[in-house]
Design a protein around this motif. Structure first.
Motif, PDB file in Angstrom:
ATOM      1  N   ASP A 284     111.660 -46.252  31.667  1.00  0.00           N
ATOM      2  CA  ASP A 284     111.990 -45.317  30.596  1.00  0.00           C
ATOM      3  C   ASP A 284     111.114 -45.627  29.387  1.00  0.00           C
ATOM      4  O   ASP A 284     110.240 -46.502  29.423  1.00  0.00           O
ATOM      5  N   GLU A 285     111.357 -44.915  28.277  1.00  0.00           N
ATOM      6  CA  GLU A 285     110.493 -45.081  27.111  1.00  0.00           C
ATOM      7  C   GLU A 285     110.627 -46.458  26.469  1.00  0.00           C
ATOM      8  O   GLU A 285     109.788 -46.863  25.663  1.00  0.00           O
ATOM      9  N   ASN A 286     111.691 -47.194  26.833  1.00  0.00           N
ATOM     10  CA  ASN A 286     111.891 -48.545  26.315  1.00  0.00           C
ATOM     11  C   ASN A 286     111.397 -49.624  27.279  1.00  0.00           C
ATOM     12  O   ASN A 286     111.609 -50.816  27.041  1.00  0.00           O
ATOM     13  N   GLY A 287     110.784 -49.190  28.384  1.00  0.00           N
ATOM     14  CA  GLY A 287     110.268 -50.149  29.348  1.00  0.00           C
ATOM     15  C   GLY A 287     111.288 -50.649  30.343  1.00  0.00           C
ATOM     16  O   GLY A 287     111.023 -51.613  31.078  1.00  0.00           O
ATOM     17  N   GLU A 288     112.456 -49.998  30.404  1.00  0.00           N
ATOM     18  CA  GLU A 288     113.503 -50.397  31.338  1.00  0.00           C
ATOM     19  C   GLU A 288     113.454 -49.516  32.590  1.00  0.00           C
ATOM     20  O   GLU A 288     113.138 -48.326  32.505  1.00  0.00           O
ATOM     21  N   PRO A 289     113.778 -50.066  33.769  1.00  0.00           N
ATOM     22  CA  PRO A 289     113.765 -49.259  35.000  1.00  0.00           C
ATOM     23  C   PRO A 289     114.782 -48.125  34.949  1.00  0.00           C
ATOM     24  O   PRO A 289     115.903 -48.298  34.463  1.00  0.00           O
ATOM     25  N   ASP A 290     114.369 -46.974  35.436  1.00  0.00           N
ATOM     26  CA  ASP A 290     115.268 -45.814  35.535  1.00  0.00           C
ATOM     27  C   ASP A 290     115.899 -45.850  36.934  1.00  0.00           C
ATOM     28  O   ASP A 290     115.476 -45.150  37.846  1.00  0.00           O
ATOM     29  N   THR A 291     116.895 -46.704  37.086  1.00  0.00           N
ATOM     30  CA  THR A 291     117.506 -46.913  38.398  1.00  0.00           C
ATOM     31  C   THR A 291     118.425 -45.756  38.768  1.00  0.00           C
ATOM     32  O   THR A 291     118.951 -45.051  37.899  1.00  0.00           O
ATOM     33  N   ILE A 292     118.632 -45.587  40.065  1.00  0.00           N
ATOM     34  CA  ILE A 292     119.414 -44.461  40.578  1.00  0.00           C
ATOM     35  C   ILE A 292     120.491 -44.971  41.514  1.00  0.00           C
ATOM     36  O   ILE A 292     120.210 -45.740  42.436  1.00  0.00           O
ATOM     37  N   ASP A 293     121.718 -44.560  41.257  1.00  0.00           N
ATOM     38  CA  ASP A 293     122.822 -44.783  42.192  1.00  0.00           C
ATOM     39  C   ASP A 293     123.883 -43.725  41.904  1.00  0.00           C
ATOM     40  O   ASP A 293     124.684 -43.860  40.989  1.00  0.00           O
ATOM     41  N   ASP A 294     123.844 -42.652  42.691  1.00  0.00           N
ATOM     42  CA  ASP A 294     124.750 -41.514  42.488  1.00  0.00           C
ATOM     43  C   ASP A 294     125.952 -41.546  43.431  1.00  0.00           C
ATOM     44  O   ASP A 294     126.683 -40.559  43.519  1.00  0.00           O
ATOM     45  N   ARG A 295     126.156 -42.650  44.121  1.00  0.00           N
ATOM     46  CA  ARG A 295     127.199 -42.673  45.150  1.00  0.00           C
ATOM     47  C   ARG A 295     128.602 -42.499  44.589  1.00  0.00           C
ATOM     48  O   ARG A 295     129.466 -41.943  45.269  1.00  0.00           O
ATOM     49  N   ALA A 296     128.822 -42.914  43.366  1.00  0.00           N
ATOM     50  CA  ALA A 296     130.164 -42.786  42.787  1.00  0.00           C
ATOM     51  C   ALA A 296     130.441 -41.378  42.280  1.00  0.00           C
ATOM     52  O   ALA A 296     131.608 -40.972  42.202  1.00  0.00           O
ATOM     53  N   THR A 297     129.402 -40.623  41.950  1.00  0.00           N
ATOM     54  CA  THR A 297     129.604 -39.317  41.325  1.00  0.00           C
ATOM     55  C   THR A 297     129.398 -38.138  42.276  1.00  0.00           C
ATOM     56  O   THR A 297     129.945 -37.050  42.047  1.00  0.00           O
ATOM     57  N   LEU A 298     128.633 -38.320  43.338  1.00  0.00           N
ATOM     58  CA  LEU A 298     128.363 -37.202  44.243  1.00  0.00           C
ATOM     59  C   LEU A 298     129.620 -36.626  44.900  1.00  0.00           C
ATOM     60  O   LEU A 298     129.665 -35.411  45.155  1.00  0.00           O
ATOM     61  N   PRO A 299     130.669 -37.415  45.169  1.00  0.00           N
ATOM     62  CA  PRO A 299     131.881 -36.803  45.745  1.00  0.00           C
ATOM     63  C   PRO A 299     132.539 -35.775  44.833  1.00  0.00           C
ATOM     64  O   PRO A 299     133.346 -34.965  45.297  1.00  0.00           O
ATOM     65  N   GLY A 300     132.200 -35.778  43.553  1.00  0.00           N
ATOM     66  CA  GLY A 300     132.751 -34.791  42.627  1.00  0.00           C
ATOM     67  C   GLY A 300     131.898 -33.549  42.484  1.00  0.00           C
ATOM     68  O   GLY A 300     132.246 -32.645  41.706  1.00  0.00           O
ATOM     69  N   LEU A 301     130.807 -33.462  43.229  1.00  0.00           N
ATOM     70  CA  LEU A 301     129.909 -32.307  43.128  1.00  0.00           C
ATOM     71  C   LEU A 301     130.514 -31.115  43.859  1.00  0.00           C
ATOM     72  O   LEU A 301     130.712 -31.145  45.073  1.00  0.00           O
ATOM     73  N   ASP A 302     130.812 -30.067  43.122  1.00  0.00           N
ATOM     74  CA  ASP A 302     131.414 -28.857  43.686  1.00  0.00           C
ATOM     75  C   ASP A 302     130.373 -27.749  43.633  1.00  0.00           C
ATOM     76  O   ASP A 302     130.385 -26.900  42.743  1.00  0.00           O
ATOM     77  N   LEU A 303     129.461 -27.771  44.601  1.00  0.00           N
ATOM     78  CA  LEU A 303     128.340 -26.845  44.605  1.00  0.00           C
ATOM     79  C   LEU A 303     127.832 -26.716  46.035  1.00  0.00           C
ATOM     80  O   LEU A 303     127.705 -27.718  46.738  1.00  0.00           O
ATOM     81  N   PRO A 304     127.557 -25.494  46.492  1.00  0.00           N
ATOM     82  CA  PRO A 304     126.960 -25.374  47.832  1.00  0.00           C
ATOM     83  C   PRO A 304     125.697 -26.217  47.935  1.00  0.00           C
ATOM     84  O   PRO A 304     124.801 -26.105  47.099  1.00  0.00           O
ATOM     85  N   THR A 305     125.641 -27.075  48.941  1.00  0.00           N
ATOM     86  CA  THR A 305     124.537 -28.030  49.056  1.00  0.00           C
ATOM     87  C   THR A 305     124.023 -28.108  50.482  1.00  0.00           C
ATOM     88  O   THR A 305     124.799 -28.208  51.429  1.00  0.00           O
ATOM     89  N   LEU A 306     122.710 -28.054  50.608  1.00  0.00           N
ATOM     90  CA  LEU A 306     122.026 -28.259  51.887  1.00  0.00           C
ATOM     91  C   LEU A 306     121.227 -29.555  51.795  1.00  0.00           C
ATOM     92  O   LEU A 306     120.478 -29.761  50.847  1.00  0.00           O
ATOM     93  N   VAL A 307     121.381 -30.408  52.800  1.00  0.00           N
ATOM     94  CA  VAL A 307     120.609 -31.647  52.898  1.00  0.00           C
ATOM     95  C   VAL A 307     119.653 -31.496  54.080  1.00  0.00           C
ATOM     96  O   VAL A 307     120.083 -31.216  55.199  1.00  0.00           O
ATOM     97  N   VAL A 308     118.357 -31.676  53.822  1.00  0.00           N
ATOM     98  CA  VAL A 308     117.338 -31.523  54.863  1.00  0.00           C
ATOM     99  C   VAL A 308     116.550 -32.825  54.977  1.00  0.00           C
ATOM    100  O   VAL A 308     116.141 -33.402  53.951  1.00  0.00           O
ATOM    101  N   VAL A 309     116.330 -33.276  56.216  1.00  0.00           N
ATOM    102  CA  VAL A 309     115.605 -34.519  56.426  1.00  0.00           C
ATOM    103  C   VAL A 309     114.776 -34.426  57.704  1.00  0.00           C
ATOM    104  O   VAL A 309     115.161 -33.742  58.656  1.00  0.00           O
TER     105      VAL A 309
END
Length: 298
Positions: A218-243
């Motif tokens: 980020d702009e302060n030199g800190e890593p922009d880490t990602i962990d959405d596992r706690a919040t994704l169960p609250g996503l109420d939106l049509p979603t397609l996962v492609v792999v």
């Protein structure tokens, strides 16, 4: 306003000012609007172009801030967080007077799309997470390493293999546009299921690729880490996962986890693809997205 919006969604390249910065994007096709976010970060927008989708969707290919013709942040190459990309994305939707759209994110673009969906679900009609993952960091890197070993086993004996592996090792040390572009082109075969078997078909894609060096800080030199596992169960939106079955970067494990975490999501596995199914299996990829858009629209 409607005439202005129509002009901003006419075919071709466009540039608007969003949050004080120039934002460039490209419009192709017709139909429901789908904004497409490329991977990287920093990979050229053409890497995600999907002509098969343009037959039924208005594809708006975004050049994220710092990439291509979009303006760089004062803190470049740092500061390109998911929050900052999302601010630019929502600002673009406002500038285009688009209340709700479909959003497709590929690879790192998928990480941004997840963030945008979690924080602005009211602006989206549906979400396509394409070769994405719910987490980055050591766990993600360990899974990628295991997948690379599988790739090596499948391609053992190919004389081109050591060159591709060396490029993969070198990409993490790149700190300028030229070096990261060279590394990306070198490791491209690892991103495909069967690159060397279809090299004539894919060589043009490889030669087209360019990349802007953008850090993970980020702009302060800190890593922009990602962990959405706690919040994704609250996503109420049509979603397609492609792999892609053979993706080494954001493979089936992460797609399955996203599918499990997001209520009501739909999972599509492209059996003869790696990280670039829209290039390797364009019709199967387009069919999956078109069916999803039709279902979400209904």
């Amino acid at each position: 306003m409607q005439n202005e919006t129509a002009g901003l969604l006419s075919p071709g390249a466009h540039e608007v000012v969003v949050d004080g910065l120039d934002q460039r994007y490209h419009v192709h096709g017709s139909g429901p609007v789908c904004l497409a976010l490329p991977g990287g970060p920093g990979v050229v927008w053409q890497s995600l172009r999907a002509p098969a989708l343009e037959e039924s969707l208005t594809m708006v290919y975004v050049e994220p801030l710092g990439t291509g013709g979009s303006q760089r942040l004062p803190s470049h190459p740092h500061g390109y967080t998911r929050e900052r990309h999302t601010r630019a994305l929502i600002g673009l939707l406002d500038r285009l007077s688009l209340p709700r759209v479909f959003l497709l994110g590929h690879s790192y673009g998928g990480f941004v799309a997840q963030y945008a969906a979690l924080h602005h679900p009211d602006r989206l009609r549906g979400l396509v997470l394409y070769e994405s993952a719910p987490v980055t960091g050591p766990e993600h890197m360990a899974e990628a390493a295991a997948r690379v070993e599988e790739f090596v086993h499948r391609n053992e004996g190919r004389e081109e293999l050591p060159v591709a592996l060396a490029a993969l090792q070198g990409v993490g040390a790149a700190t300028d546009d030229e070096t990261v572009t060279a590394a990306l082109r070198g490791l491209v075969p690892i991103y495909f299921a069967r690159y060397w078997d279809r090299e004539e078909e894919f060589r043009g894609f490889r030669e087209m690729l360019t990349c802007t060096y953008i850090s993970s800080l980020d702009e302060n030199g800190e890593p922009d880490t990602i962990d959405d596992r706690a919040t994704l169960p609250g996503l109420d939106l049509p979603t397609l996962v492609v792999v892609g079955r053979h993706d080494v970067i954001c493979g089936p494990r992460w797609a399955q986890e996203l599918h499990t975490l997001i209520p009501g999501s739909h999972l599509v596995v492209l059996e003869d693809s790696g990280h670039l199914g829209h290039v390797e299996e364009p019709e199967a990829f387009a069919d999956a997205v078109r069916a999803f858009v039709a279902s979400a629209s209904a």
